[in-house]
Design a protein around this motif. Structure first.
Motif, PDB file in Angstrom:
ATOM      1  N   GLY A  30      75.797 126.114   3.636  1.00  0.00           N
ATOM      2  CA  GLY A  30      74.558 125.422   3.307  1.00  0.00           C
ATOM      3  C   GLY A  30      74.717 124.220   2.395  1.00  0.00           C
ATOM      4  N   ARG A  31      75.933 123.895   2.005  1.00  0.00           N
ATOM      5  CA  ARG A  31      76.140 122.779   1.081  1.00  0.00           C
ATOM      6  C   ARG A  31      76.720 121.573   1.812  1.00  0.00           C
ATOM      7  N   ASP A  32      76.331 120.396   1.351  1.00  0.00           N
ATOM      8  CA  ASP A  32      76.909 119.152   1.874  1.00  0.00           C
ATOM      9  C   ASP A  32      78.227 118.931   1.135  1.00  0.00           C
ATOM     10  N   MET A  33      79.294 119.529   1.667  1.00  0.00           N
ATOM     11  CA  MET A  33      80.549 119.608   0.939  1.00  0.00           C
ATOM     12  C   MET A  33      81.722 119.573   1.903  1.00  0.00           C
ATOM     13  N   ARG A  60      82.584 111.365   5.129  1.00  0.00           N
ATOM     14  CA  ARG A  60      81.389 112.012   4.564  1.00  0.00           C
ATOM     15  C   ARG A  60      81.109 111.413   3.174  1.00  0.00           C
ATOM     16  N   PRO A  61      80.640 110.165   3.114  1.00  0.00           N
ATOM     17  CA  PRO A  61      80.511 109.479   1.822  1.00  0.00           C
ATOM     18  C   PRO A  61      79.545 110.141   0.850  1.00  0.00           C
ATOM     19  N   ASP A  62      78.588 110.900   1.357  1.00  0.00           N
ATOM     20  CA  ASP A  62      77.600 111.529   0.477  1.00  0.00           C
ATOM     21  C   ASP A  62      77.937 112.974   0.126  1.00  0.00           C
ATOM     22  N   ALA A  63      78.975 113.522   0.735  1.00  0.00           N
ATOM     23  CA  ALA A  63      79.314 114.933   0.497  1.00  0.00           C
ATOM     24  C   ALA A  63      80.076 115.092  -0.809  1.00  0.00           C
ATOM     25  N   GLN A  64      79.988 116.304  -1.363  1.00  0.00           N
ATOM     26  CA  GLN A  64      80.821 116.639  -2.513  1.00  0.00           C
ATOM     27  C   GLN A  64      82.217 116.976  -1.997  1.00  0.00           C
TER      28      GLN A  64
END
Length: 415
Positions: A30-33, A60-64
């Motif tokens: 569930g995480r943008d990672m 994935r420039p916005d992911a952690q």
């Protein structure tokens, strides 16, 4: 409304990392990672980790971006300093929900203080036809070239009951092949009550999970294959006819300087015993080219080992000096000579493999179908391309029809 991006786990290195990556995938659901589960076995592996990190940030420039695994454990500061990296989590922490709940930029415990391990409780391996089960972690040996003990800590074993329960659950979830993994798999057991051996664990698995169809073992230290384990490898039909040995070299002086515990003659004798007892068994091995002080005669001894042990699954590495290891302080072989020797070993390994693949043409094998459904591996771990797609996870009876480079081609008949 668009759905949230799915987490991605990039797994580098060994099968143990693959097993652990599935647990991480569940922990970060569930995480943008993007999690890069790193390897540190060679300098090239560390470089590959950095490449994967930069690719993840680009894609994935916005992911952690989180880095974990052996490279992160050994040198957390170097990865924390990378501008692409948001967090670093060590090997001792990466399977802990608490480590993923905190926002601390670096979570790296002292791996040398870890004394327990446990099977990873994921329901299934969504992207793999086979499932990987950790039964052991860490290593108490100190081969002079190896930094992995500093990334994995001391040897520790998973209690047999927990392993059996884990495998039974995976079989219930539909997995038909299980791979037992560990950093030093054959050192399983002495830290547990009663000091069970790896052979005893395998016997218990086969007895307690009769629905398990295929069992495979990851890399083994040949000097620790006792009579019980040898008998299972050579007589039990549910154990796949494929043994990967941690040989490293074929010269006795190099082996001594590596601080290995076997001789060249012992390696050759073991393989001869295995192939006499089970002629269809396929031998894999790790070999290092250009270890410090290796002269041409020493190299030729290792070169000849490929044929002497009929190594058809060869993993060849040019020696890579790892900071803090004794071998890094020994007289070094020139990098160009290391690369040239590694290339020679790979060429010979490919020739031995090609001859073996040709001998398989016309034989009947059983294949586990892997994604996307047009290929898989048979019991001896030869990769096969199918004439028509099938469902991943199926086991098919196939006839080998030809050789396509490093793979085989086959026609199929469903079981």
């Amino acid at each position: 409304m668009p759905s949230a991006p799915l987490p991605e786990v990039v797994s580098l290195g060994c099968r143990l990392n693959i097993a652990e990556s599935e647990t991480i995938r569940a922990l970060v659901a569930g995480r943008d990672m993007v999690v890069v589960n790193s390897c540190a076995v060679t300098n090239a592996a560390v470089k590959a980790t950095r490449v994967a990190i930069r690719r993840a940030r680009r894609d994935r420039p916005d992911a952690q971006i989180v880095v974990t695994g052996c490279a992160a454990q050994i040198d957390p500061g170097a990865f924390a300093a990378m501008p692409e990296v948001d967090r670093v989590i060590g090997n001792a922490d990466k399977l802990s929900p608490a480590a993923w709940a905190t926002l601390a930029p670096v979570v790296v415990s002292d791996i040398m203080q870890v004394r327990e391990t446990a099977p990873h409780l994921v329901a299934s391996f969504s992207s793999h036809a086979r499932a990987f089960v950790e039964v052991q972690n860490g290593c108490d040996h100190r081969c002079t070239f190896c930094a992995i003990p500093f990334g994995r800590g001391p040897s520790r074993s998973v209690p047999a009951g927990a392993v059996v329960d884990r495998i039974a659950g995976l079989v219930d979830a539909g997995h038909r092949e299980i791979v037992l993994t560990g950093v030093d798999l054959t050192s399983y057991g002495p830290d547990l009550p009663g000091a069970p051996t790896l052979g005893q664990l395998v016997e218990r698995i086969l007895h307690a999970v009769p629905r398990l169809e295929r069992l495979r073992l990851s890399s083994l230290d040949g000097i620790e294959i006792d009579d019980r384990l040898f008998a299972l490898l050579t007589t039990e039909p549910r154990i796949m006819p494929h043994v990967h040995l941690s040989l490293q070299a074929g010269d006795d002086m190099v082996l001594k300087r590596m601080k290995r515990r076997h001789s060249r003659a012992q390696s050759v004798a073991l393989v001869q015993r295995l192939k006499t007892a089970r002629p269809d068994i396929a031998i894999g091995a790790d070999l290092i080219a250009g270890f410090p002080t290796e002269d041409e005669a020493m190299f030729q001894n290792t070169h000849a080992l490929i044929a002497d042990c009929d190594i058809v699954h060869s993993h060849i590495f040019p020696y890579s000096p790892r900071a803090g290891t004794p071998a890094a302080r020994m007289p070094q072989v020139e990098p160009e000579i290391r690369r040239r020797r590694a290339a020679i070993l790979r060429e010979t390994g490919q020739a031995v493999r090609a001859a073996w693949l040709q001998k398989l043409v016309g034989t009947t094998q059983h294949l586990l179908v892997e994604r996307p459904g047009d290929r898989g591996h048979v019991g001896n771990f030869a990769e096969v391309l199918l004439d028509a797609p099938a469902a991943p996870g199926d086991i098919l009876r196939i006839t080998i029809t030809g050789v396509l480079g490093e793979r085989l081609s086959a026609t199929r008949e469903s079981l």
